[in-house]
Design an enzyme around this catalytic site. Sequence first.
Site, short mmCIF file in Angstrom:
data_model
loop_
_atom_site.label_atom_id
_atom_site.label_comp_id
_atom_site.label_asym_id
_atom_site.label_seq_id
_atom_site.Cartn_x
_atom_site.Cartn_y
_atom_site.Cartn_z
N ASN A 1 0.79 -1.23 0.06
CA ASN A 1 -0.05 -0.11 -0.08
C ASN A 1 0.95 1.19 0.09
O ASN A 1 1.41 1.56 1.09
CB ASN A 1 -0.80 -0.02 1.38
CG ASN A 1 -1.68 1.26 1.46
OD1 ASN A 1 -1.95 1.97 0.47
ND2 ASN A 1 -2.34 1.46 2.64
N TRP A 2 0.89 1.81 -1.09
CA TRP A 2 2.05 3.08 -1.34
C TRP A 2 1.27 4.30 -0.83
O TRP A 2 2.30 5.49 -0.32
CB TRP A 2 2.22 3.26 -2.90
CG TRP A 2 3.31 2.18 -3.28
CD1 TRP A 2 3.77 1.23 -2.68
CD2 TRP A 2 3.78 2.22 -4.71
NE1 TRP A 2 4.82 0.68 -3.40
CE2 TRP A 2 4.71 0.88 -4.68
CE3 TRP A 2 3.58 3.02 -5.99
CZ2 TRP A 2 5.27 1.00 -5.91
CZ3 TRP A 2 4.21 2.66 -6.98
CH2 TRP A 2 5.08 1.68 -7.29
N LYS A 3 0.22 4.31 -0.46
CA LYS A 3 -0.42 5.57 0.23
C LYS A 3 -0.08 6.84 -0.71
O LYS A 3 -0.14 6.59 -1.97
CB LYS A 3 0.20 5.53 1.76
CG LYS A 3 -0.01 4.55 2.52
CD LYS A 3 0.31 4.59 4.05
CE LYS A 3 0.01 3.12 4.63
NZ LYS A 3 0.22 3.34 6.20
N HIS B 1 -9.44 1.58 4.95
CA HIS B 1 -8.25 1.71 5.65
C HIS B 1 -8.34 2.90 6.94
O HIS B 1 -9.25 3.69 6.78
CB HIS B 1 -7.28 2.27 5.03
CG HIS B 1 -5.90 2.20 5.18
ND1 HIS B 1 -5.42 3.10 6.17
CD2 HIS B 1 -4.76 1.31 5.17
CE1 HIS B 1 -4.06 2.82 6.45
NE2 HIS B 1 -3.60 1.63 6.06
N GLU C 1 -6.62 4.82 7.96
CA GLU C 1 -6.28 6.52 7.53
C GLU C 1 -7.48 7.34 6.87
O GLU C 1 -7.88 8.45 7.27
CB GLU C 1 -5.09 6.53 6.62
CG GLU C 1 -3.73 6.31 7.46
CD GLU C 1 -2.64 5.72 6.71
OE1 GLU C 1 -2.62 5.72 5.57
OE2 GLU C 1 -1.85 5.13 7.30
N GLU D 1 -5.76 -4.61 10.46
CA GLU D 1 -4.56 -3.58 10.68
C GLU D 1 -4.77 -3.10 12.01
O GLU D 1 -5.57 -2.01 12.04
CB GLU D 1 -4.67 -2.75 9.56
CG GLU D 1 -4.38 -3.21 8.29
CD GLU D 1 -3.51 -2.13 7.19
OE1 GLU D 1 -2.58 -2.55 6.66
OE2 GLU D 1 -4.15 -1.26 6.96
N GLY E 1 2.50 2.13 10.89
CA GLY E 1 3.52 3.18 10.90
C GLY E 1 4.14 3.43 12.05
O GLY E 1 4.85 4.62 12.41
N SER F 1 3.43 -2.09 10.41
CA SER F 1 4.83 -2.31 10.84
C SER F 1 5.36 -3.76 10.15
O SER F 1 6.23 -4.31 10.94
CB SER F 1 5.32 -2.10 12.09
OG SER F 1 4.93 -0.63 12.46
N GLY G 1 2.89 -1.15 4.29
CA GLY G 1 2.93 0.35 3.87
C GLY G 1 4.37 0.74 3.70
O GLY G 1 5.13 0.27 2.45
N GLY G 2 5.26 1.11 4.47
CA GLY G 2 6.39 1.62 4.43
C GLY G 2 7.40 0.82 3.67
O GLY G 2 8.03 1.01 2.81
P1 13P Z 1 3.25 0.47 7.57
O1 13P Z 1 3.57 -0.86 7.00
O2 13P Z 1 3.90 1.67 7.08
O3 13P Z 1 3.16 0.24 9.17
O4 13P Z 1 1.65 0.79 7.19
C1 13P Z 1 0.76 -0.25 7.10
C2 13P Z 1 -0.41 -0.03 6.49
O5 13P Z 1 -1.17 1.00 6.63
C3 13P Z 1 -0.73 -0.78 5.34
O6 13P Z 1 -1.95 -0.49 4.69
#
Ligand code: 13P
Length: 281
Positions: A20-22, A107, A109, A179, A185, A225, A246-247
């Site tokens: 997930n590149w956000k 999600h 966010e 999640e 994050g 994470s 994510g990251g």
């Molecule tokens: P991180 O892997 O950066 O913690 O993000 C998780 C996420 O929100 C995937 O959708």
Amino acid sequence: MESGKESMASRERPIYIVGNWKMYHTIQTSLEFLNELIPKVREAVCRIYLAVPFTSIGPMAKDIEENDSNIVIGAQNMHNASEGAFTGEIAAKMLVEAGAEFVILGHSERRRLFHEDNAFINAKVKRALTDGLQPILCIGETSQEREDGMTNEVLKRQLTECLDDIPAEQLENVLLSYEPIWAIGTDKPATPEIAQESHHFCREFLAELGGKEVADKMSILYGGSVKVDNAKALLDQPDIDGLLIGGASLSAVTFNEIISKAAAESGLEDVKADSDTAVEL
Ligand code: 13P
């Protein structure tokens, strides 16, 4: 609660490694990423999904087709209406036309920063299923809710309301992602045991919603994470069928290392990546 060890062996379900590149990567850097990743993952035995910014979907889908790659491209959000006067929003059929095959919905966010509630997310899940996108539905509790012993209540409510009125035969096409918000994050991932416990709870509740057969077929991913060094231990759990990252998905090097962990997972040799069957709606 039962441990989940008696569950259907997780390797009977495909493994999904989803990035997930956000709001990261321009069209140019998206294509550079693909250029690096495509040759490395040709033999991957898991399903490789990338949820990318809207602007990157078309160019990446085209590149994937031209290179005959097994990577699947998707979006990170969409509106529930088929079209309409919704300035700044995007419809499922527009994403499909651009080359998206799946969409992340609900999600944390989007829930927290853009005030999306379960009813809205439910409408989006239905629209995605109707218009040919595989939904990845995200659920998870806050740290306060976990401290208060409310985790299962929260998960149950999110599942009940986000999957309301979706027939069992369509539930099978939904990917679920657990999640925990406190793990996103933060560099504080859930331990494999904590994640397994919640995944198992979700699968048992999905069985109440759609029957055991359907629940056993559904893939439940973990997100929060995920890094190269914890990927394998998470995938070792019987109810963890994939990872939403994510990251660590932003670099082709680390994302590929996580894909390699999935390949190292015992028994995976039997589960061939097959993006053609990824969306069977
Ligand atoms: P991180 O892997 O950066 O913690 O993000 C998780 C996420 O929100 C995937 O959708």
